[in-house]
Design a protein around this motif. Structure first.
Motif, PDB file in Angstrom:
ATOM      1  N   GLN A   1       0.848  -1.192   0.000  1.00 36.64           N
ATOM      2  CA  GLN A   1       0.000   0.000   0.000  1.00 36.64           C
ATOM      3  C   GLN A   1       0.891   1.252   0.000  1.00 36.64           C
ATOM      4  OE1 GLN A   1      -3.281  -0.450  -0.307  1.00 36.64           O
ATOM      5  NE2 GLN A   1      -2.907  -2.656  -0.263  1.00 36.64           N
ATOM      6  N   ARG A   2       0.285   2.399   0.192  1.00 37.18           N
ATOM      7  CA  ARG A   2       1.016   3.665   0.348  1.00 37.18           C
ATOM      8  C   ARG A   2       0.490   4.339   1.593  1.00 37.18           C
ATOM      9  NH1 ARG A   2       5.466   4.786  -3.082  1.00 37.18           N
ATOM     10  NH2 ARG A   2       5.094   3.629  -4.997  1.00 37.18           N
ATOM     11  N   MET A   3       1.332   5.083   2.287  1.00 36.84           N
ATOM     12  CA  MET A   3       0.854   5.825   3.450  1.00 36.84           C
ATOM     13  C   MET A   3       1.190   7.306   3.292  1.00 36.84           C
ATOM     14  SD  MET A   3       3.652   4.492   6.274  1.00 36.84           S
ATOM     15  CE  MET A   3       3.414   5.690   7.561  1.00 36.84           C
ATOM     16  N   VAL A   4       0.424   8.134   3.983  1.00 39.61           N
ATOM     17  CA  VAL A   4       0.669   9.585   3.952  1.00 39.61           C
ATOM     18  C   VAL A   4       1.899   9.879   4.809  1.00 39.61           C
ATOM     19  CG1 VAL A   4      -0.308  11.822   4.633  1.00 39.61           C
ATOM     20  CG2 VAL A   4      -1.787  10.051   3.650  1.00 39.61           C
ATOM     21  N   THR A   5       2.777  10.769   4.341  1.00 43.74           N
ATOM     22  CA  THR A   5       3.918  11.192   5.162  1.00 43.74           C
ATOM     23  C   THR A   5       3.899  12.710   5.301  1.00 43.74           C
ATOM     24  OG1 THR A   5       5.522  11.650   3.405  1.00 43.74           O
ATOM     25  CG2 THR A   5       5.338   9.349   4.137  1.00 43.74           C
ATOM     26  N   PRO A   6       4.626  13.231   6.296  1.00 47.60           N
ATOM     27  CA  PRO A   6       4.722  14.684   6.451  1.00 47.60           C
ATOM     28  C   PRO A   6       5.876  15.263   5.627  1.00 47.60           C
ATOM     29  CG  PRO A   6       5.817  13.606   8.269  1.00 47.60           C
ATOM     30  CD  PRO A   6       5.280  12.503   7.390  1.00 47.60           C
ATOM     31  N   CYS A   7       6.440  14.478   4.710  1.00 47.80           N
ATOM     32  CA  CYS A   7       7.654  14.901   4.000  1.00 47.80           C
ATOM     33  C   CYS A   7       7.349  16.006   2.983  1.00 47.80           C
ATOM     34  CB  CYS A   7       8.281  13.708   3.293  1.00 47.80           C
ATOM     35  SG  CYS A   7       8.644  12.382   4.458  1.00 47.80           S
ATOM     36  N   ALA A   8       8.390  16.757   2.662  1.00 48.62           N
ATOM     37  CA  ALA A   8       8.229  17.839   1.684  1.00 48.62           C
ATOM     38  C   ALA A   8       8.102  17.241   0.293  1.00 48.62           C
ATOM     39  CB  ALA A   8       9.439  18.763   1.744  1.00 48.62           C
ATOM     40  N   PRO A   9       7.043  17.612  -0.450  1.00 45.23           N
ATOM     41  CA  PRO A   9       6.959  17.145  -1.841  1.00 45.23           C
ATOM     42  C   PRO A   9       8.090  17.785  -2.654  1.00 45.23           C
ATOM     43  CG  PRO A   9       4.912  18.207  -1.126  1.00 45.23           C
ATOM     44  CD  PRO A   9       5.924  18.476  -0.079  1.00 45.23           C
ATOM     45  N   LEU A  10       8.423  17.174  -3.773  1.00 43.48           N
ATOM     46  CA  LEU A  10       9.486  17.729  -4.613  1.00 43.48           C
ATOM     47  C   LEU A  10       9.060  19.073  -5.174  1.00 43.48           C
ATOM     48  CD1 LEU A  10      11.001  15.122  -7.066  1.00 43.48           C
ATOM     49  CD2 LEU A  10      12.111  16.310  -5.150  1.00 43.48           C
ATOM     50  N   ASP A  11       9.944  20.040  -5.093  1.00 42.40           N
ATOM     51  CA  ASP A  11       9.698  21.348  -5.704  1.00 42.40           C
ATOM     52  C   ASP A  11      10.682  21.478  -6.867  1.00 42.40           C
ATOM     53  OD1 ASP A  11       9.385  23.961  -6.406  1.00 42.40           O
ATOM     54  OD2 ASP A  11       9.581  24.772  -4.367  1.00 42.40           O
ATOM     55  N   LEU A  12      10.285  20.937  -8.013  1.00 46.67           N
ATOM     56  CA  LEU A  12      11.227  20.878  -9.137  1.00 46.67           C
ATOM     57  C   LEU A  12      11.637  22.260  -9.662  1.00 46.67           C
ATOM     58  CD1 LEU A  12      10.006  17.631 -10.913  1.00 46.67           C
ATOM     59  CD2 LEU A  12      12.174  17.966  -9.726  1.00 46.67           C
ATOM     60  N   PRO A  13      10.724  23.237  -9.743  1.00 49.98           N
ATOM     61  CA  PRO A  13      11.209  24.557 -10.175  1.00 49.98           C
ATOM     62  C   PRO A  13      12.285  25.113  -9.233  1.00 49.98           C
ATOM     63  CG  PRO A  13       8.830  24.453 -10.311  1.00 49.98           C
ATOM     64  CD  PRO A  13       9.270  23.194  -9.613  1.00 49.98           C
ATOM     65  N   ALA A  14      12.149  24.860  -7.941  1.00 53.55           N
ATOM     66  CA  ALA A  14      13.167  25.349  -6.995  1.00 53.55           C
ATOM     67  C   ALA A  14      14.477  24.586  -7.171  1.00 53.55           C
ATOM     68  CB  ALA A  14      12.668  25.222  -5.562  1.00 53.55           C
ATOM     69  N   ILE A  15      14.371  23.280  -7.448  1.00 51.49           N
ATOM     70  CA  ILE A  15      15.583  22.479  -7.662  1.00 51.49           C
ATOM     71  C   ILE A  15      16.242  22.886  -8.980  1.00 51.49           C
ATOM     72  CG2 ILE A  15      16.413  20.109  -8.070  1.00 51.49           C
ATOM     73  CD1 ILE A  15      14.069  19.242  -6.138  1.00 51.49           C
ATOM     74  N   ALA A  16      15.410  23.173  -9.968  1.00 52.09           N
ATOM     75  CA  ALA A  16      15.820  23.754 -11.252  1.00 52.09           C
ATOM     76  C   ALA A  16      16.696  22.861 -12.127  1.00 52.09           C
ATOM     77  CB  ALA A  16      16.488  25.114 -11.061  1.00 52.09           C
TER      78      ALA A  16
END
Ligand code: NAD
Ligand code: MG
Length: 387
Positions: free
Chosen positions: A276-291
């Protein structure tokens, strides 16, 4: 549905990240076992919070302190290596193997023998005894769920095809804190500099392994056992941002990658919740910021550890166990201020050159090779220290 979780190495970096996820999803889990090496106060605190059946402290001298700290709670206190194995045999739905080093091998094997699924962070166990561990899991029907971020990434990418359809596995590496440093400068780095990883916050031993790139070599061996595509089909690629955690290329030239913030709670959650998958409090990827994402070939002249590991697993037998034990000894010596940074990998190489162990037939044989390798490595460390 509540699942029973036994957590080995509860006080460590992976252990704490695991408990952070369990804490946020309390209804889904019942913690059965919690263990630690020496930190009785922290183990007792976690036991009071998570109410396991048993709390095990590896250091037997600390048993009275643990027993006193758990008095009146109804939680069993236990101590020592045999107690770790006994705890690993207790019925559970999942064992999280997050002890560092071959100290985690016996309990992990016990869990697999009992047929319990294992979320495996403890890569040293797999490096030392990979053939035995995977055979034991096959025989008992236990599943090994990789927690190491790269192997968890590969495991996820393998859902996109069959293992016979894989052309290449590409194991990404951050390159560690000394990625751009000259060999001359690396001769003078301190333990504090070596444990300051640019992307990940981890325990001291794996942080030093990342700095020498031994970590990537151990991961190559780990991948070879977990994903049997052939050693020559597993490549290492330096990717300083640690956003792509690894890739799988299929025969049709379609390449799947797994991406995520460098937060161990993401692969831990993937292993905890699988399938299955579970919800996490992790930061989603911010691809524009990673650039941008950068890639470079590994430099095996400045970082010879990966080539040593490739040769050790190509030779097979007890070579990886010997290499791993020598590395654990050398890393401890470096962290203790006894040897210089380049002497870590030099010591491993000298141990491998010093004797060729017989092919192991049992776990006991592996423990013998492990002990002999530590003795030889310690001998070289003593020589260097008194030179
Ligand atoms: P850590 O040093 O933070 O924690 C290690 C845990 O093992 C602690 O709970 C400690 O008490 C216990 N321990 C240490 N020596 C022991 C012994 N002799 N007997 C019994 N218990 C002992 O390490 P960590 O960074 O959490 O890493 C744990 C494992 O996970 C390692 O094998 C590491 O390579 C792997 N791993 C860690 C990360 C990470 O981000 N930290 C990522 C990938 C893989
Ligand atoms: Mg890793």
């Amino acid at each position: 549905m509540t699942r029973r979780l036994s957590l080995f190495g509860a006080t460590g970096s992976v252990g704490q990240s695991t408990l952070d996820l369990v804490r946020r999803d309390g209804e889904s889990w019942r913690v059965t076992v919690l263990t630690a090496n020496r930190d009785v106060a922290e183990l007792a605190k976690l036991a009071h919070e998570f109410r396991p059946e048993v709390a095990v402290i590896a250091d037997e001298a600390r048993y009275p302190a643990l027993k006193a700290a758990l008095a009146g709670t109804g939680i069993e206190a236990a101590a020592g290596a045999d107690a770790l194995v006994e705890a690993a045999r207790r019925p559970a739905d999942l064992v999280m193997a997050a002890i560092v080093g071959t100290a985690g091998l016996a309990p992990t094997m016990a869990a697999l023998e009992a047929g319990t699924d294992v979320a495996l962070a403890n890569k040293e166990a797999l490096v030392s005894a990979g053939a035995l561990m995977t055979a034991t899991a096959r025989a008992s029907g236990a599943t090994i769920l990789p927690v190491d971020s790269e192997h968890n990434a590969i495991f996820q990418c393998l859902a996109g095809g069959r293992i016979e359809q894989v052309r290449r596995i590409i194991l990404t590496a951050s390159g560690g804190p000394f990625r751009t440093m000259t060999a001359e400068a690396m001769a003078h780095v301190t333990p504090a500099q070596a444990v300051a990883h640019p992307n990940w916050s981890m325990g001291a031993k794996i942080s030093v392994d990342s700095a020498t790139m031994m970590n990537k070599g151990l991961e190559l061996i780990e991948a070879h056992h977990l994903f049997p595509v052939g050693l020559d089909r597993i490549e290492i690629l330096v990717h300083p941002q640690s956003v792509i955690h690894s890739l799988v290329e299929y025969v049709d030239c379609s390449t799947l990658a797994q991406l995520g913030s460098p937060d161990m709670r993401i692969p831990i959650a993937s292993a905890l919740a699988w399938p299955q998958r579970m919800v996490t409090p992790c930061a989603p990827l911010d691809l524009p910021a990673i650039a941008r994402l950068d890639f470079e070939a590994p430099d095996e002249a400045r970082f010879p550890a990966t080539a040593l590991c490739r040769a050790a697993i190509a030779e097979g037998g007890a070579r990886p166990a010997q290499l791993n034990a020598a590395n654990e000894t050398a890393v401890a010596a470096f962290l203790g201020g006894r040897i210089a940074f380049p002497a870590i990998v030099d010591t491993v190489k000298r141990v491998l050159d010093a004797d060729a162990p017989a092919v192991p037939a049992s776990l006991q044989d592996i423990f013998s090779v492990d002990a002999a390798s530590r003795t030889t490595a310690q001998h070289f460390v003593d020589q260097l220290e008194h030179a």
